[in-house]
Write a protein that holds these residues in place. Structure first.
Motif, PDB file in Angstrom:
ATOM      1  N   ALA A 118       0.891  -1.211  -0.053  1.00  0.00           N
ATOM      2  CA  ALA A 118       0.048  -0.165   0.120  1.00  0.00           C
ATOM      3  C   ALA A 118       0.796   1.153   0.158  1.00  0.00           C
ATOM      4  O   ALA A 118       1.731   1.274   0.928  1.00  0.00           O
ATOM      5  N   ARG A 119       0.639   2.188  -0.789  1.00  0.00           N
ATOM      6  CA  ARG A 119       1.339   3.265  -1.040  1.00  0.00           C
ATOM      7  C   ARG A 119       0.686   4.559  -0.227  1.00  0.00           C
ATOM      8  O   ARG A 119       0.458   4.336   0.963  1.00  0.00           O
ATOM      9  N   ARG A 120      -0.113   5.510  -0.878  1.00  0.00           N
ATOM     10  CA  ARG A 120      -0.741   6.376  -0.113  1.00  0.00           C
ATOM     11  C   ARG A 120      -2.198   6.108  -0.284  1.00  0.00           C
ATOM     12  O   ARG A 120      -2.793   6.037  -1.293  1.00  0.00           O
ATOM     13  N   ARG A 121      -2.748   6.356   1.244  1.00  0.00           N
ATOM     14  CA  ARG A 121      -4.229   5.963   1.356  1.00  0.00           C
ATOM     15  C   ARG A 121      -4.792   7.484   1.167  1.00  0.00           C
ATOM     16  O   ARG A 121      -4.313   8.502   1.818  1.00  0.00           O
ATOM     17  N   ALA A 122      -5.764   7.793   0.371  1.00  0.00           N
ATOM     18  CA  ALA A 122      -6.139   9.032   0.160  1.00  0.00           C
ATOM     19  C   ALA A 122      -8.045   9.422   0.615  1.00  0.00           C
ATOM     20  O   ALA A 122      -8.153  10.167   0.806  1.00  0.00           O
ATOM     21  N   PHE A 123      -8.607   8.104   0.406  1.00  0.00           N
ATOM     22  CA  PHE A 123     -10.021   8.323   0.826  1.00  0.00           C
ATOM     23  C   PHE A 123     -10.340   8.894   2.025  1.00  0.00           C
ATOM     24  O   PHE A 123     -11.135   9.553   2.281  1.00  0.00           O
ATOM     25  N   VAL A 124      -9.989   8.225   3.055  1.00  0.00           N
ATOM     26  CA  VAL A 124     -10.009   8.546   4.431  1.00  0.00           C
ATOM     27  C   VAL A 124      -9.677   9.931   4.934  1.00  0.00           C
ATOM     28  O   VAL A 124     -10.508  10.463   5.350  1.00  0.00           O
ATOM     29  N   PRO A 125      -8.447  10.369   4.535  1.00  0.00           N
ATOM     30  CA  PRO A 125      -7.919  11.728   4.607  1.00  0.00           C
ATOM     31  C   PRO A 125      -9.004  12.794   3.925  1.00  0.00           C
ATOM     32  O   PRO A 125      -9.409  13.754   4.506  1.00  0.00           O
ATOM     33  N   ARG A 126      -9.421  12.242   2.712  1.00  0.00           N
ATOM     34  CA  ARG A 126     -10.406  13.250   2.092  1.00  0.00           C
ATOM     35  C   ARG A 126     -11.634  13.276   2.761  1.00  0.00           C
ATOM     36  O   ARG A 126     -12.268  14.400   2.856  1.00  0.00           O
ATOM     37  N   LEU A 127     -12.218  12.138   3.434  1.00  0.00           N
ATOM     38  CA  LEU A 127     -13.564  12.109   4.142  1.00  0.00           C
ATOM     39  C   LEU A 127     -13.242  12.823   5.575  1.00  0.00           C
ATOM     40  O   LEU A 127     -14.244  13.756   5.974  1.00  0.00           O
ATOM     41  N   VAL A 128     -12.243  12.915   6.127  1.00  0.00           N
ATOM     42  CA  VAL A 128     -11.802  13.623   7.217  1.00  0.00           C
ATOM     43  C   VAL A 128     -11.816  15.114   6.870  1.00  0.00           C
ATOM     44  O   VAL A 128     -12.509  16.012   7.776  1.00  0.00           O
ATOM     45  N   ARG A 129     -11.245  15.339   5.860  1.00  0.00           N
ATOM     46  CA  ARG A 129     -11.261  17.077   5.485  1.00  0.00           C
ATOM     47  C   ARG A 129     -12.767  17.430   5.158  1.00  0.00           C
ATOM     48  O   ARG A 129     -13.121  18.557   5.579  1.00  0.00           O
ATOM     49  N   LEU A 130     -13.551  16.593   4.584  1.00  0.00           N
ATOM     50  CA  LEU A 130     -14.833  17.141   4.235  1.00  0.00           C
ATOM     51  C   LEU A 130     -15.634  17.195   5.590  1.00  0.00           C
ATOM     52  O   LEU A 130     -16.564  18.093   5.660  1.00  0.00           O
ATOM     53  N   LEU A 131     -15.455  16.063   6.489  1.00  0.00           N
ATOM     54  CA  LEU A 131     -16.144  16.336   7.813  1.00  0.00           C
ATOM     55  C   LEU A 131     -15.826  17.728   8.386  1.00  0.00           C
ATOM     56  O   LEU A 131     -16.735  18.322   9.029  1.00  0.00           O
ATOM     57  N   GLU A 133     -14.662  20.498   6.920  1.00  0.00           N
ATOM     58  CA  GLU A 133     -14.991  21.705   6.157  1.00  0.00           C
ATOM     59  C   GLU A 133     -16.420  21.928   6.089  1.00  0.00           C
ATOM     60  O   GLU A 133     -16.949  22.943   6.437  1.00  0.00           O
ATOM     61  N   THR A 134     -17.439  20.757   5.993  1.00  0.00           N
ATOM     62  CA  THR A 134     -18.819  21.006   6.199  1.00  0.00           C
ATOM     63  C   THR A 134     -19.243  21.267   7.254  1.00  0.00           C
ATOM     64  O   THR A 134     -20.488  22.110   7.297  1.00  0.00           O
ATOM     65  N   CYS A 335     -36.234  16.813   3.491  1.00  0.00           N
ATOM     66  CA  CYS A 335     -36.616  18.183   3.016  1.00  0.00           C
ATOM     67  C   CYS A 335     -35.425  18.157   1.780  1.00  0.00           C
ATOM     68  O   CYS A 335     -34.484  17.757   1.774  1.00  0.00           O
ATOM     69  N   ARG A 336     -35.860  19.212   1.054  1.00  0.00           N
ATOM     70  CA  ARG A 336     -35.003  19.604  -0.267  1.00  0.00           C
ATOM     71  C   ARG A 336     -33.960  20.278   0.364  1.00  0.00           C
ATOM     72  O   ARG A 336     -33.934  20.997   1.464  1.00  0.00           O
ATOM     73  N   GLY A 337     -32.493  20.212  -0.214  1.00  0.00           N
ATOM     74  CA  GLY A 337     -31.512  20.708   0.320  1.00  0.00           C
ATOM     75  C   GLY A 337     -30.973  20.173   1.557  1.00  0.00           C
ATOM     76  O   GLY A 337     -30.110  20.728   2.367  1.00  0.00           O
ATOM     77  N   ASP A 338     -31.287  18.788   2.087  1.00  0.00           N
ATOM     78  CA  ASP A 338     -31.008  18.176   3.108  1.00  0.00           C
ATOM     79  C   ASP A 338     -29.473  18.178   3.286  1.00  0.00           C
ATOM     80  O   ASP A 338     -28.840  17.751   2.280  1.00  0.00           O
ATOM     81  N   PRO A 339     -29.012  18.371   4.326  1.00  0.00           N
ATOM     82  CA  PRO A 339     -27.735  18.540   4.297  1.00  0.00           C
ATOM     83  C   PRO A 339     -26.744  17.364   4.124  1.00  0.00           C
ATOM     84  O   PRO A 339     -25.538  17.220   3.736  1.00  0.00           O
ATOM     85  N   LEU A 340     -27.313  16.277   4.944  1.00  0.00           N
ATOM     86  CA  LEU A 340     -26.770  14.939   4.795  1.00  0.00           C
ATOM     87  C   LEU A 340     -26.756  14.507   3.448  1.00  0.00           C
ATOM     88  O   LEU A 340     -25.854  13.940   2.897  1.00  0.00           O
ATOM     89  N   ARG A 346     -21.361  15.102  -2.387  1.00  0.00           N
ATOM     90  CA  ARG A 346     -20.012  15.672  -2.441  1.00  0.00           C
ATOM     91  C   ARG A 346     -19.088  14.512  -2.023  1.00  0.00           C
ATOM     92  O   ARG A 346     -17.847  14.555  -2.787  1.00  0.00           O
ATOM     93  N   LEU A 347     -19.190  13.750  -1.145  1.00  0.00           N
ATOM     94  CA  LEU A 347     -18.337  12.763  -0.685  1.00  0.00           C
ATOM     95  C   LEU A 347     -18.101  11.612  -1.820  1.00  0.00           C
ATOM     96  O   LEU A 347     -16.913  11.333  -2.060  1.00  0.00           O
TER      97      LEU A 347
END
Length: 715
Positions: A118-131, A133-134, A335-340, A346-347
């Motif tokens: 395994a080289r670089r893992r990117a999915f979970v770091p991106r998930l953490v960043r989105l959590l 940021e949002t 509802c429309r525009g539900d944040p989840l 986006r994720l």
């Protein structure tokens, strides 16, 4: 506010609870148990388990805990998100964010290839960043988790979308006999339907939470109230729960039958068949259900149900004008525009397709006119969200097998290579490949004997086990996993040109072969012929996603792979005529003609000649039980015997293993296969070394290459 309308007017409550390593979420379990005692509908989804979240399809929940401590499965997350109603509580259970990327992850274990570090893992770091940021998920202590609010007591209070869908369904019914109206202009025989112009097939298409199952339940109840016979099917009874409960609430309880029983037992022509969560049913089985003249489908198209986006790309394409598509866009579960929902889109990059963004290309490795192609370093995908969105959006929209888990594979799997073709700043085509092979000799022998399986090496494993060529597993190559071309530019040679660019790079990197395995259709086989690939193996069971038989094709780059391909190419065409009569779903005439021997006058050997290669395969069957691939050799061997083989003779009489088992008085296919293995082992000849097949076999007597040049027209 009416209670029945509360859910659709409310956002969902998204919370996150951190659980440190070694600690148990006892307080979260107590919270769930308290909700259950008070009559709420909670669920606990363990993300690391295979198939996690499938029980959420077709259900509406008041609360859900998504336990991601052991691993994060994007498919399971999408399934779980769609089940929680507005006002309900979605709890994400995680390790502490600062340590999460370094935690063990069982999902990574499933996508990692054996022997690849395994080289670089990117999915979970991106998930953490989105959590971070949002801020959609509110971090809480377990003791502070909220209760659900609101309810969904009146699901038949319809949105405008649902009312419009019901009106369209009613308009399809012929008042004279209750059957679906005829589809004007449709060609006969689509999907093996009734003779003449086939009936329309209503297809409700929607994202999760749009109320399609409720619409089906209301319409089924209305039909049942008029005296019609209605049967419901889905991949499970739970998946059809909303449909069944909606009809029952209108005083019309409906019978449920699993798809295999529907296809096996048949239905009266006047009965209605409602197929809910159709995208979770293998396409081949759906084709059988669609032979019924009164069939109604509903399915989501996000791709996490089990067959990727095959429901949208394959089934609807096959239905053609028969499909009366009815889309539902307005959410009814929240509802429309539900944040989840916005966070999920986006994720997992599953936003509705919009205009394509301009994406700067990396330095080109080759140019043809205005087109230029290059390998995409995956580090750029991590750093450039726009590029990641463009690449995965193209894979998602243009390929029938793409699902959310493929995003994790794209970012995290250590054996992935990615190539793209641009015109200016427009990304037109993408090829996703997997590095495979290089298995050491002892491991390859263990795979060939059926004692081992190696993760992430599909083609070498097939060479060793199915084709009994363990030496082939030691060769290294790249296998095409996906090729996607923007829809408006398909059929213009972009895919063929991209394969040619990949070939150049693979040869420079010292690869022995390029390979591919796919659900065989005439169009795809012609495409790979143009790209200088030859068929080596046709599988016995149809793929779930495509509904077609899997075909393995190879294009050799080195001399060792060329000699192996020559031998297996001859084996394929020697074996295929003997395998076809025993296939439950043999290929159609067009595909069979494409897979017949190429017209080069090669000596393919008479089907009745038993030789040294067959001796090895007969002995191999006695050890592994690989009947489909050993069947031609067994047939040739059987013709040389003077003593009977009762279990094999039962197969020859029945052409089906299950019926052969019944004929022999055995309880099932597995018991019959074991008995046949023992029968063969007692009489099998000793294997001998195979004589080598020279690479010159790939040239016909006139000197023309067996592997045609890229510009050679297909047959």
């Amino acid at each position: 506010m009416r209670r029945g309308e509360a859910a659709r007017n409310m956002p969902r409550q998204a919370c996150r609870v951190e659980i440190r390593e070694g600690r148990e979420p006892g307080a979260v379990r107590d919270w769930m148990e308290r909700l259950r005692r008070r009559g709420w509908r909670p669920a606990w989804i363990r993300s690391g388990e295979p198939g996690a979240g499938r029980e959420c399809l077709g259900r509406t929940l008041d609360a859900l805990v998504f336990d991601a401590r052991a691993g994060f499965d994007p498919d399971a997350f999408a399934r779980a998100c769609g089940a929680v109603r507005g006002g309900g509580v979605f709890v994400l259970l995680t390790p502490p964010l600062d340590s999460w990327p370094a935690c063990p992850d069982v999902v990574c274990d499933r996508i990692d290839a054996w022997g690849r570090e395994a080289r670089r893992r990117a999915f979970v770091p991106r998930l953490v960043r989105l959590l971070q940021e949002t801020g959609v998920f509110l971090q809480l202590a377990p003791e502070a988790l909220p209760d659900p609010v609101g309810s969904v007591d009146e699901p038949w209070r319809l949105t405008r979308d649902q009312r419009r869908a019901l009106d369209r369904l009613e308009a399809l019914v012929d008042p004279a006999n209750g059957a679906c109206g005829r589809c004007e202009g449709a060609s006969p025989g689509v999907l093996d339907g009734p003779a003449g112009t086939p009936p329309r097939v209503p297809v409700l298409i929607a994202g999760r939470g749009r109320g399609k199952s409720t619409v089906l339940g209301l319409w089924a109840a209305a039909l049942r109230g008029r005296g019609a016979q209605v049967l419901v099917t889905s991949w499970s009874r739970d998946a059809a729960r909303t449909l069944l409960e909606t009809a029952a609430s209108r005083g019309q309880p409906l019978p449920f039958r699993p798809p295999e029983r529907v296809a096996g037992q048949g239905l009266p022509r006047e009965a209605w068949l409602f197929v809910d969560e159709a995208a979770a049913i293998p396409v081949a089985r759906l084709r059988a259900l669609l032979c019924h003249p009164r069939c109604v489908l509903a399915g989501t198209v996000e791709g996490y149900e089990g067959t990727g986006r095959g429901f949208l790309h394959r089934l609807l394409a096959l239905l053609g004008e028969r499909a009366d598509r009815i889309r539902l866009d307005t959410p009814v579960r929240w509802c429309r525009g539900d944040p989840l929902e916005r966070f999920q889109e986006r994720l997992l990059l599953c936003e509705p397709s919009t205009r394509r963004e301009e994406i700067p290309a990396p330095p080109a490795v080759s140019r043809v006119g205005r087109l230029h192609s290059a390998e995409l370093p995956r580090e750029r995908l991590v750093e450039d969200e726009r590029l990641l969105r463009g690449v995965f959006g193209l894979l998602r929209d243009a390929h029938y097998r793409t699902r959310p888990l493929d995003l994790r594979l794209l970012l995290d799997a250590p054996n992935v290579r990615l190539f793209g073709t641009w015109e200016g700043r427009s990304l037109l085509a993408v090829a996703l490949l997997l590095e495979e092979g290089g298995l050491p000799g002892p491991l390859a022998q263990a795979v060939a004997a059926g004692r081992r399986r190696v993760r992430g090496h599909l083609l070498p494993q097939s060479l060793a086990f199915h084709l009994a060529r363990p030496e082939g597993a030691g060769l290294r190559g790249w296998r095409f996993s996906r090729i996607a071309v923007v829809p408006e530019r398909q059929g213009q040679g972009l895919g063929t040109a991209l394969v040619a660019r990949v070939r150049e790079q693979a040869r420079q990197r010292g690869c022995d072969w390029l390979g591919v395995s796919f659900g065989a259709t005439p169009g795809l086989v012609r495409f790979w012929y143009r790209s200088r690939f030859v068929p080596l193996r046709l599988g016995a069971r149809r793929e779930a996603a495509s509904g077609a038989l899997p075909l393995l094709m190879l294009s050799p780059l080195g001399e060792a792979a060329r000699a192996l391909t020559a031998e297996l190419f001859l084996r394929f065409h020697r074996a295929l005529p003997l395998q076809l009569p025993f296939l439950a779903h043999p290929p159609g005439p067009a595909l069979r003609a494409l897979l017949s021997p190429l017209p080069f006058g090669l000596d393919l050997a008479r089907p009745g000649t038993f030789d040294a290669r067959d001796r090895r395969e007969v002995a191999g069957f006695a050890a592994t039980g690989n009947l489909h691939d050993a069947l031609p050799a067994l047939l040739r061997w059987y013709r040389t015997l003077e003593e009977p083989l009762p279990h094999f003779e039962a197969l020859l009489a029945c052409r089906d293993a299950a019926r052969a088992a019944a004929r022999c008085g055995l309880p099932g296919r597995r018991a019959w296969l074991r008995a046949l293995q023992a029968e063969v082992a007692r009489r099998a000849p000793s294997p001998v070394d195979r004589p080598p097949v020279p690479a010159s076999t790939l040239v016909d007597p006139a000197g023309s290459a067996l592997l045609p040049a890229a510009d050679t027209p297909c047959r």
